[in-house]
Motif scaffolding. Structure first.
Motif, mmCIF file in Angstrom:
data_model
loop_
_atom_site.group_PDB
_atom_site.id
_atom_site.type_symbol
_atom_site.label_atom_id
_atom_site.label_comp_id
_atom_site.label_asym_id
_atom_site.label_seq_id
_atom_site.Cartn_x
_atom_site.Cartn_y
_atom_site.Cartn_z
ATOM 1 N N SER A 5 0.825 -1.212 0.000
ATOM 2 C CA SER A 5 0.000 0.000 0.000
ATOM 3 C C SER A 5 0.856 1.258 0.000
ATOM 4 O O SER A 5 0.574 2.229 -0.733
ATOM 5 N N THR A 6 1.901 1.266 0.789
ATOM 6 C CA THR A 6 2.814 2.419 0.814
ATOM 7 C C THR A 6 3.463 2.602 -0.549
ATOM 8 O O THR A 6 3.614 3.731 -1.030
ATOM 9 N N ASN A 59 0.896 4.109 -2.995
ATOM 10 C CA ASN A 59 0.747 5.545 -2.722
ATOM 11 C C ASN A 59 1.940 6.325 -3.268
ATOM 12 O O ASN A 59 1.788 7.440 -3.804
ATOM 13 N N SER A 60 3.116 5.765 -3.130
ATOM 14 C CA SER A 60 4.324 6.439 -3.597
ATOM 15 C C SER A 60 4.359 6.519 -5.116
ATOM 16 O O SER A 60 4.756 7.549 -5.684
ATOM 17 N N GLU A 117 -1.989 9.709 -1.335
ATOM 18 C CA GLU A 117 -2.466 8.623 -0.481
ATOM 19 C C GLU A 117 -3.828 8.143 -0.997
ATOM 20 O O GLU A 117 -4.869 8.681 -0.619
ATOM 21 N N VAL A 118 -3.776 7.138 -1.822
ATOM 22 C CA VAL A 118 -4.997 6.620 -2.448
ATOM 23 C C VAL A 118 -5.462 5.307 -1.811
ATOM 24 O O VAL A 118 -6.557 4.825 -2.094
ATOM 25 N N THR A 119 -4.638 4.718 -0.966
ATOM 26 C CA THR A 119 -4.999 3.464 -0.302
ATOM 27 C C THR A 119 -4.436 3.470 1.109
ATOM 28 O O THR A 119 -3.429 4.155 1.377
ATOM 29 N N SER A 179 -2.553 2.427 4.483
ATOM 30 C CA SER A 179 -1.376 1.663 4.890
ATOM 31 C C SER A 179 -1.249 1.768 6.400
ATOM 32 O O SER A 179 -1.780 2.688 7.020
ATOM 33 N N SER A 195 -8.007 9.199 -9.821
ATOM 34 C CA SER A 195 -6.827 10.032 -9.589
ATOM 35 C C SER A 195 -6.234 10.434 -10.929
ATOM 36 O O SER A 195 -5.879 9.581 -11.750
ATOM 37 N N ASP A 203 -4.537 -2.276 -5.446
ATOM 38 C CA ASP A 203 -3.835 -2.664 -4.220
ATOM 39 C C ASP A 203 -4.604 -3.847 -3.634
ATOM 40 O O ASP A 203 -5.699 -3.683 -3.087
ATOM 41 N N PRO A 216 7.096 9.446 1.063
ATOM 42 C CA PRO A 216 7.013 8.514 -0.064
ATOM 43 C C PRO A 216 8.341 7.813 -0.326
ATOM 44 O O PRO A 216 9.406 8.316 0.015
#
Length: 547
Positions: A62-63, A66-67, A72-74, A76, A126, A137, A232
């Motif tokens: 998840s991180t 997002n990176s 931050e779309v999910t 973590s 997004s 994810d 990130p």
């Protein structure tokens, strides 16, 4: 393309019609892959690519997502498993496609904040992700939660591109390589991301991972992400690769066709496994069927033998018959013998009619007992064979199969009555002339019917010594009695017809008893046949190969 889809839908229908427990679950999983990925993708090979990000628990998926996206779309975090509800991140221009049932039709859609309890696909818009590519994810494929693992597998089966995230501490785990082996089998495009690589691991782990990928024959692109304490993450190289792929329509199409062909090849291989399992069950069903048939054939033979070798005439039947007519008149002339016998029979009817009825009752009782015993013996043999050769099937079968049907006594009694009724009809049909009718009337229909039964059942086969004299002599008396009325040839034909009729009725009764075992073999071979699975799989593969 329409013919290709037609063949795929035919294959799906065949898979959905697989009914055998265990195999049915495997078949549904294959049918779901057709619905979730292969059919939707072939309907639109130029649709946006779907990249599923999967990996081990705690690998940082998840991180990393997002990176890569840059927002931050999910969710973590440190609680495992972190990802419970999968999130699909797509460009606003592609949202309509992913909201439609063309992709993962079995998963309901949700929008907004993550819902850890939801069994749905969360859709996230997004503009930071390029059009032409979406990321999912996914839950951990080695999660302690069964639902998470199943969902992860479903998502991976619907992917055009697999992005596997692992770490130096987990990259050699068997569960990781089970999924990568599956990827190799599907010939899917794979990206492997080795995450959280510190300086010590960087010296050896990437090269070892590359070696392992090569040994597996997996041509996967490998990205190494250095350990970074806070998001990130440094994922510029990964982002550039994904953005470049999204912009290259030809590359996306190539990946789509390669992946769908590989997925179908793997699916057809799974279909062949189902067909092979069906072949084995068909062979077992045939063996069981032959054993059941043999048990009931033997029961028919037993009844035939027991009613042909004088066994029915060895007990009270012969004693009653001897009291009734005796055998001394056998060697006298037919007319004198008939006259004497008629007088003797008449004396019984003018007094007590019991003797002839007692003979008839003894025969009925004996024949009934033989039939019932044969049915119980056949059921016991079939049940015993089932337990020895297929104990699981016997465990699932109703225990009453261990013996004959509960109504066997009533049905056997009805058989005997119906057979005797036919004997009366034979006798009446053959007593058409006035002379025959008069003689039949003088002796009595019951007495003549009993005499015919004695002739049918009294054979010297298997008898010895005095038994031949008793049973055989008594049969001769009965036969001579009948011949004085009907003639020798007519008596022979009547006895033959009575014998055949009895055998046919017993055979039919045992066939009904045998049919109680039919569902066992039929359950093994029900549903789509092996030939149908193979034919539909080969046709679908051929059609996709021509696309």
């Amino acid at each position: 393309m329409s013919e290709t889809l037609k063949q795929l839908e035919r294959l799906r229908a065949g898979l959905n019609a697989v009914t055998y427990p265990g195999d049915a679950d495997r078949a549904r999983a294959l049918a779901n892959q057709l619905d979730d990925y292969i059919i939707p993708r072939l309907k639109d090979v130029d649709a946006p690519l779907l990249a599923v990000v999967g990996g081990s628990t705690g690998a940082g998926k998840s991180t990393l997502v997002n990176s890569v996206v840059g927002a931050e779309v999910t969710a973590s975090g440190v609680i495992r498993p972190t990802t419970r509800q999968p999130s699909l991140i797509a460009h606003p221009a592609d949202i309509e496609f992913f909201n439609s049932p063309r992709v993962l039709p079995g998963l309901p859609r949700e929008h907004g904040a993550p819902n850890p309890q939801a069994l749905s696909l969360r859709i996230v818009e997004s503009a930071l992700i390029p059009a032409g590519l979406a990321l999912i994810d996914a839950p951990d494929f080695d999660s302690i939660d069964d639902t998470n693992r199943q969902l992860a597998s479903q998502l991976l089966a619907a992917a055009d591109l697999w992005v596997f995230v692992t770490t130096p501490s987990r990259y050699a785990d068997n569960v990781v390589w089970n999924f990568l082996d599956d990827a190799a089998g599907r010939n899917i495009e794979v990206v492997v991301i080795l995450n959280r690589v510190d300086e010590q691991a960087a010296a050896t782990v990437p090269d070892d991972l590359r070696r392992m990928l090569a040994d597996k024959g997996l041509d996967a692109r490998l990205f190494v992400v250095p350990f970074h304490p806070d998001p990130p993450l440094p994922v510029e190289e990964i982002r550039a690769f994904l953005h470049g792929l999204a912009k290259d329509a030809a590359a996306r199409r190539e990946i789509s066709l390669k992946t769908v062909a590989g997925a179908l090849q793997q699916l057809v291989a799974g279909t062949e496994d189902l067909a092979h399992a069906h072949d084995l069950r068909t062979e077992r069903a045939s063996q069981l069927g032959e054993a059941f048939d043999d048990a009931y054939r033997r029961s028919v033979t037993h009844v035939t033998d027991a009613t042909s070798d004088g066994n029915l005439l060895r007990t009270e039947v012969m004693a009653r018959w001897q009291d009734f007519v005796g055998t001394s008149d056998v060697f006298r002339s037919v007319d004198r013998w008939f006259s004497t016998t008629r007088d003797r029979l008449g004396s019984f009817f003018t007094g007590k009619p019991a003797p002839v009825r007692e003979v008839e009752t003894e025969i009925e009782t004996g024949l009934h007992a033989v039939i019932v015993d044969a049915a119980h013996t056949a059921a016991a043999r079939a049940w015993s064979y089932l337990g020895a050769q297929a104990p699981q099937l016997r465990e699932a079968a109703p225990s009453e199969l261990a013996h004959a049907g509960d109504d066997i006594s009533e049905r056997a009694a009805a058989l005997v009555r119906q057979w005797q009724a036919d004997l009366v009809r034979y006798i009446e049909d053959n007593a058409a002339s006035k002379r025959k009718t008069a003689r039949l009337a003088s002796l009595g229909l019951n007495a003549v019917t009993v005499a015919l039964m004695i002739v049918v059942f009294a054979s010297t086969a298997g008898l010895t010594g005095g038994e031949i004299a008793i049973a055989g002599g008594s049969a001769v008396v009965g036969q001579k009695l009948l011949e004085t009325i009907f003639g020798e040839e007519a008596v022979r034909q009547m006895a033959k017809q009575a014998r055949q009729d009895l055998d046919a009725r017993v055979t039919a009764l045992m066939a009904e008893e045998r049919a109680r075992f039919d569902h066992i073999a039929q359950g093994l071979t029900a549903g789509t046949t092996a030939a149908e699975l193979r034919e539909s799989g080969a046709a679908a593969l051929q059609e996709v190969g021509d696309v």
